[in-house]
Design a protein around this motif. Structure first.
Motif: not given
Lengths: 439, 300
Positions: A25-27, A32-33, A126-129
């Motif tokens: 769940x934290x992946x 993103x980081x 969205x940011x990960x995309x």
């Protein structure tokens, strides 16, 4: 920081340890980081641009979806992105990868506006995309509908890790051992002056440049897809062995496929494509190719490159392709010839230099002797292993063999050996940047 | 976290072999089975950290650390702009007092010569001098040049051309004139320190070739766009060094030759027409450099 750098290797190793160790769940936060860190490592202005683009486009997409006429709103938002990209290109303030990720955001906005997808509600997803680091700097340009499933639930499986490593190692070796060596042929001839070498040497340089461009980019795509696969994501294929094509049109259907499909879906088809008569089709093709040239750079050589390819595509569309489909060897020679000559425009800047280069390739005023007698033989003797390796890598067989035998223990040992030898060569010689990072 | 490691390792052998390969690679590097590549040489930081000014540095085989006072006492002096021009210890770093007095009596002129003049000449330089050698050789001169050569490593035993160090070349031959063109590769090196290296190198060459005339060629400029893209070799950096090189010359046995006069455009940068990559002359334009050297030769 590119994939083919020592710094990336040890940073990625550290990132992977954290990525695999954290609870699932934290992946998404770790990813993103990692993407933000990768972007910042390639220039702080890129990170600052993304810090603005990502939330702005997130809200623009939500707004467009809820509008009465979502496509109009989406088009306005997309136009805003493209205007900013044009300003970047004209002013020279172009963050690394901006041409690629801004096109990704435009695709997302238009797809939302067309109701082909719903906007992504979760900002982190969205940011990960938007910032997914394997494809951030040089593509491929991924559509949200193809990425959504992986973003929600990355497929972290041992066979994917194995496959990803195989692809990464192949790309890594292609870049460091082949592409980064072939660049020296071009640099040595540039140093002497293209107008000071023989015509055969100029053709050797042109062919080598075209090959190196492919190797450089395909190696990046292999590494990008390898990294993504290890993380549990699938990236779209960007190259499908374009040198096997029998026409220029087919070549560019197999080359930088995601950019080609972007122009087709968001410019060519909305303009009418080939459904509005022959004259309009010809115009549309030339316009698309002009835009493709401008995407690479707002200089005369890229404009000429785009338009010249557009002319060949038009000629093929008007009947040449049917003839080429019936033949066997000649179409491949024709494709290699056209691609080599048009990529020569990529390698030169300014009309004077283009005239010099083409005057050497096509010596209509008579052949001038080289200032270095036997230059072609000298360079062939020096670079033939890399040329041969590059030609082999342009065929599908190495990748197929790699994935077939890579998971056998002897294959794994060989690949591991290749990896560490490549690391040593990279460490010793340093790395040269990927060519398409300039766009 | 991934569970069932045994099952996973079986289905991804590459992970295991890469890890094992990495351990072996690390051991091989630590035990010198594999030669560890050097890190990037940070010239600027090294120079700033090193505030000592020595007559020789560790790059020469018989390096000698000598303080300024000892050097003056031993009459092995070097350029010191705190001393007046008439001070006999202000010898610009190249001679003993006796030698200085001897040399003062000699006279030289600058003029045009033919190729025979260069039979006993040596050209020392980087890739650009190598281009001169290949495309417009100056008579029958000898060359000690290769890509990447710089003044900092010039006298080092690690720096060889065709298997020989510069000291060996100087020891095996007798030269009447020695031309040096170096500096573009270390354009952003801390200039005062760089001039120290240059002065020390010339001093070493002087010891091995006491009768040779030494011609320090200006660092050739690059084109304006090249200098913008690669800031280390922008004109301002090279100008600073060239001005320092002028000060090293005494116009009696060490001369400065401004080869840029032959190749620059109206902006003072390397003429773009003469170069293919912004830094090196095209093969067909090296004759400009050669001709300039032949027109500005030191005639005893």
């Amino acid at each position: 920081m590119t994939f083919a750098s020592i710094r990336f290797l040890y940073c990625f190793a550290g990132f992977l340890i954290i990525y695999f160790l954290v609870p699932a769940k934290f992946r998404r936060y770790v990813l993103l980081m990692g993407s933000i860190a990768f972007l910042a490592a390639n220039g702080i202005k890129g990170a600052m641009i993304a810090a603005v683009f990502v939330p702005v486009n997130y809200f623009l997409a939500r707004k467009a979806y809820n509008e009465y006429d979502p496509i109009i709103s989406a088009k306005r938002s997309a136009a805003l992105n493209l205007i900013v990209l044009c300003i970047f290109k004209v002013t020279g303030f172009l963050p690394v990868g901006a041409s690629f990720y801004i096109f990704t955001y435009v695709a997302y906005l238009i797809d939302v506006g067309r109701y082909e997808i719903k906007y992504e509600n979760n900002f982190i997803d969205y940011a990960n995309y938007a910032l997914f680091f394997p494809r951030l700097l040089m593509g491929p340009i991924a559509r949200y509908k193809d990425s959504r499933e992986d973003i929600k639930a990355p497929k972290i499986l041992p066979e994917n890790i194995q496959y990803g490593l195989e692809s990464f190692i192949l790309g890594f070796a292609m870049k460091v051992i082949l592409a980064d060596r072939l660049i020296h042929l071009q640099r040595e001839v540039e140093r002497i002056g293209i107008d000071c070498v023989s015509t055969s040497c100029a053709w050797l340089v042109a062919l080598t440049f075209a090959l190196r461009l492919y190797l450089d980019w395909q190696s990046y795509c292999l590494m990008a897809s390898g990294v993504a696969k290890i993380l549990g994501f699938d990236l779209p294929i960007n190259f499908n062995y374009p040198h096997m094509a029998k026409s220029v049109s087919e070549f560019y259907r197999r080359w930088h496929m995601t950019l080609t499909s972007w122009f087709k879906d968001y410019i060519y088809i909305p303009m009418g494509g080939s459904r509005k008569g022959r004259i309009r089709t010809v115009f549309n093709i030339l316009f698309i190719w002009l835009l493709t040239g401008l995407w690479h750079g707002i200089t005369i050589n890229f404009i000429l490159w785009g338009l010249s390819l557009g002319i060949f595509v038009v000629i093929e569309h008007l009947g040449l392709r049917k003839l080429l489909d019936k033949l066997h060897v000649l179409p491949h020679i024709y494709v290699i010839f056209v691609i080599t000559v048009t990529f020569a425009l990529f390698a030169t800047e300014g009309l004077n230099n283009i005239a010099l280069y083409f005057g050497k390739l096509f010596p209509v005023n008579g052949i001038e002797p080289s200032m270095m007698p036997g230059d072609t033989i000298i360079y062939l003797q020096k670079f033939w292993p890399y040329l041969l390796g590059g030609i082999l890598c342009a065929l599908p067989y190495p990748e197929r063999i790699l994935h077939k035998y890579g998971r056998k223990w002897y294959g794994a040992i060989i690949l591991s050996g290749v990896f560490w030898v490549t690391v040593y060569i990279l460490w010793k010689n340093g790395n040269s940047p990927f060519m398409y990072m300039n766009f | 976290m991934l569970k069932g490691s045994k099952k996973y390792l079986k289905s991804m052998p590459l992970t295991l072999t890469i890890i094992i390969g990495g351990v072996l690679f690390f051991i091989a590097c630590k035990t010198d089975v594999i030669a560890m590549p050097g890190g990037e040489y940070d010239y600027v930081e090294e120079a700033k950290a090193d505030e000592d000014i020595s007559v020789y540095d560790d790059l020469t085989d018989d390096s000698v650390e000598e303080s300024r006072d000892e050097a003056v006492a031993n009459e092995t002096v070097y350029f010191d702009d705190r001393l007046s021009v008439d001070d006999p210890h202000n010898l610009r770093g190249f001679f003993s007092i006796e030698r200085y007095i001897d040399e003062k009596k000699k006279g030289y002129t600058i003029g045009e010569v033919d190729e025979d003049y260069f039979k006993d000449a040596l050209f020392i330089g980087d890739s650009r001098t190598d281009g001169l050698r290949l495309f417009s050789p100056v008579g029958e001169a000898k060359y000690f040049c290769k890509t990447g050569l710089n003044i900092i490593k010039l006298m080092s035993s690690d720096t060889t051309v065709d298997g020989k160090t510069l000291k060996k070349v100087l020891g095996e031959n007798k030269f009447g004139k020695i031309y040096i063109e170096l500096g573009v590769n270390e354009g952003d090196y801390y200039t005062p320190r760089w001039l120290e290296y240059y002065s020390n190198a010339v001093n070493e060459i002087r010891k091995l070739q006491p009768d040779a005339v030494i011609c320090i060629q200006a660092i050739m400029y690059v084109t304006e766009p090249y200098g913008i893209k690669w800031k280390y070799c922008k004109k301002e950096n090279l100008d600073e060094k060239n001005e320092g090189l002028k000060e090293l010359c005494d116009d009696e046995s060490v001369f400065y030759i401004d080869i840029n006069e032959a190749v620059v455009d109206e902006t003072g940068h390397l003429n773009p027409e003469y170069t293919g990559d912004g830094m090196h002359l095209k093969a067909k334009y090296y004759y400009l450099w050669r001709d300039y050297i032949m027109q500005h030769a030191i005639i005893k």
